[in-house]
Motif scaffolding. Structure first.
Motif, mmCIF file in Angstrom:
data_model
loop_
_atom_site.group_PDB
_atom_site.id
_atom_site.type_symbol
_atom_site.label_atom_id
_atom_site.label_comp_id
_atom_site.label_asym_id
_atom_site.label_seq_id
_atom_site.Cartn_x
_atom_site.Cartn_y
_atom_site.Cartn_z
ATOM 1 N N GLU A 349 76.859 74.615 28.572
ATOM 2 C CA GLU A 349 78.067 73.987 28.026
ATOM 3 C C GLU A 349 79.302 74.469 28.766
ATOM 4 O O GLU A 349 80.204 73.681 29.093
ATOM 5 N N SER A 350 79.348 75.756 29.081
ATOM 6 C CA SER A 350 80.473 76.299 29.840
ATOM 7 C C SER A 350 80.519 75.698 31.245
ATOM 8 O O SER A 350 81.589 75.351 31.757
ATOM 9 N N LEU A 351 79.356 75.564 31.876
ATOM 10 C CA LEU A 351 79.295 74.956 33.201
ATOM 11 C C LEU A 351 79.768 73.507 33.168
ATOM 12 O O LEU A 351 80.436 73.033 34.100
ATOM 13 N N TYR A 352 79.421 72.808 32.095
ATOM 14 C CA TYR A 352 79.819 71.406 31.949
ATOM 15 C C TYR A 352 81.342 71.275 31.938
ATOM 16 O O TYR A 352 81.902 70.339 32.510
ATOM 17 N N ARG A 353 82.010 72.221 31.296
ATOM 18 C CA ARG A 353 83.475 72.199 31.285
ATOM 19 C C ARG A 353 84.054 72.683 32.607
ATOM 20 O O ARG A 353 85.059 72.162 33.085
ATOM 21 N N GLU A 354 83.426 73.672 33.212
ATOM 22 C CA GLU A 354 83.936 74.240 34.461
ATOM 23 C C GLU A 354 83.914 73.239 35.612
ATOM 24 O O GLU A 354 84.840 73.179 36.422
ATOM 25 N N ILE A 355 82.845 72.454 35.716
ATOM 26 C CA ILE A 355 82.666 71.623 36.902
ATOM 27 C C ILE A 355 83.650 70.462 36.959
ATOM 28 O O ILE A 355 84.017 70.005 38.054
#
Length: 378
Positions: A349-355
């Motif tokens: 979920e964090s990666l989804y926001r980061e990218i």
């Protein structure tokens, strides 16, 4: 452990492989950090990266050259461990990129501070009315007695509000559009500089809108020649645009790692998800996208390191493909996690926001398509 076989590719030298191993050990010992207070986290990360010796690669002083493969390897590795650590490193390089490439010895004294984590840098290019269209910059720099009067606004400035020094781009009027821009070194304590708004985004980073009103910089603040600002900005992006692709690659590798762990552990109807042919197809697609992105990123970096004057096309291809592919890889990782994939605070979920932001900053994806198309039409 993420796939490291790419380090055997001919793009790299022994020193790159040694750096990758050392950085991996450092990241395992120090990352991730607590992101609760983003400003404090970034300040702490800059200090840690400086103490670890990693920031010495973020800039180049007299007689030195920026090694783009090293920049890419560092960004990829940091992003895989902690997106905010990648941000902290990247901005030390991008913020001082113009000084590394075009600065005077006096201006490069700032590098002695940014390369050890004693000062934080920022790149002030974007404006409320001009994002990817750098030629539309409206901030004005007017010659006055002993220097330059700066008037205008900048927005979406990474490290805005916490930076110690900014590289600022303003219109000096030597010609129309891109021909009339110049670059300036602006310390954060310069009278007339105001942080008017802090910007909150889906993956928290220090971002701000800046206003310059009645701000005067000395003559020696000019970086390079008056009217060379567009060339300077594009030269900096030519180096650092590939590294955005590298950060996206790091995010994608972490997403695949998380997906592999998930499908091996999660069972459905008596068997592991990994045994389902459709899941295997998704994993294969993710792996192909990651390798293709890595090839484009490190081709661009290798070409720049081997003396190419410009790698605009190659860097645009690297950034476009790597960021778009990473979005797809991360989205599939979320899908394979099911409900846990959208749980706030989970890794995917964090990666989804980061990218998401990487497909916008330093030239949005559609801008990269225009750059690539023009390069093949000419």
């Amino acid at each position: 452990m993420s796939d490291r076989t790419f380090l055997d590719w001919p793009f790299f030298e022994a020193r790159h492989r040694e750096l990758a191993v050392a950085l991996e050990e450092w990241c395992a010992a120090h990352l991730p950090v607590d992101h609760g207070d983003v400003d404090a986290a970034c300040r702490g990360l800059v200090a840690m990266l400086g103490a670890g010796g990693w920031l010495r690669h973020s800039g180049a002083g007299a007689g030195e050259r920026l090694d783009v493969r090293t920049l890419c390897l560092i960004r990829e590795t940091l992003a895989r461990h902690d997106g905010l650590a990648d941000f902290a490193f990247a901005m030390q390089g991008l913020g001082m990129g113009a000084v590394s490439l075009f600065g005077t010895p006096a201006q490069q004294e700032w590098l002695a501070r940014t390369r050890v984590g004693a000062a934080i840098s920022a790149f002030a290019l974007t404006e409320p009315g001009s994002g990817s269209d750098v030629a539309a910059t409206s901030t004005k720099a007017t010659r006055v007695q002993g220097g330059w009067l700066i008037e205008g606004e900048k927005t979406w400035i990474s490290n805005g509000g916490i930076a110690d020094v900014y590289v600022l781009f303003a219109r000096t009027g030597e010609g129309p559009g891109a021909k009339g821009l110049s670059a300036f070194l602006m310390p954060a304590d310069t009278p007339g500089l105001e942080v008017v708004e802090r910007l909150e985004v889906i993956a928290p980073h220090p971002l701000a809108t800046l206003r310059m009103k009645g701000l005067v910089l000395p003559e020696e603040a000019l970086i390079g020649e008056a009217g060379a600002g567009f060339k300077i900005a594009m030269s900096v992006l030519d180096v650092f645009r590939s590294t955005v692709g590298a950060a996206a690659l790091g995010f994608a590798r972490r997403a695949l790692d998380e997906a592999l762990a998930r499908v091996k552990a999660r069972r459905i109807q008596g068997q592991a998800l990994a045994e389902l042919q459709m899941v295997q197809g998704h994993l294969a697609d993710m792996a192909v996208k990651i390798d293709a992105a890595a090839l484009l990123v490190y081709r661009a970096a290798w070409k720049k390191d081997n003396g190419a004057a410009r790698v605009t096309r190659e860097a645009a291809m690297a950034k476009l493909y790597a960021t778009e592919a990473a979005q797809e890889v991360i989205d599939m990782a979320v899908q394979l996690h099911g409900g846990d994939g959208v749980r706030h605070g989970s890794v995917v979920e964090s990666l989804y926001r980061e990218i998401r932001a990487l497909r916008i900053y330093e030239g949005a994806s559609d801008v990269q398509r225009v750059v690539i198309a023009r390069s093949i039409l000419n």
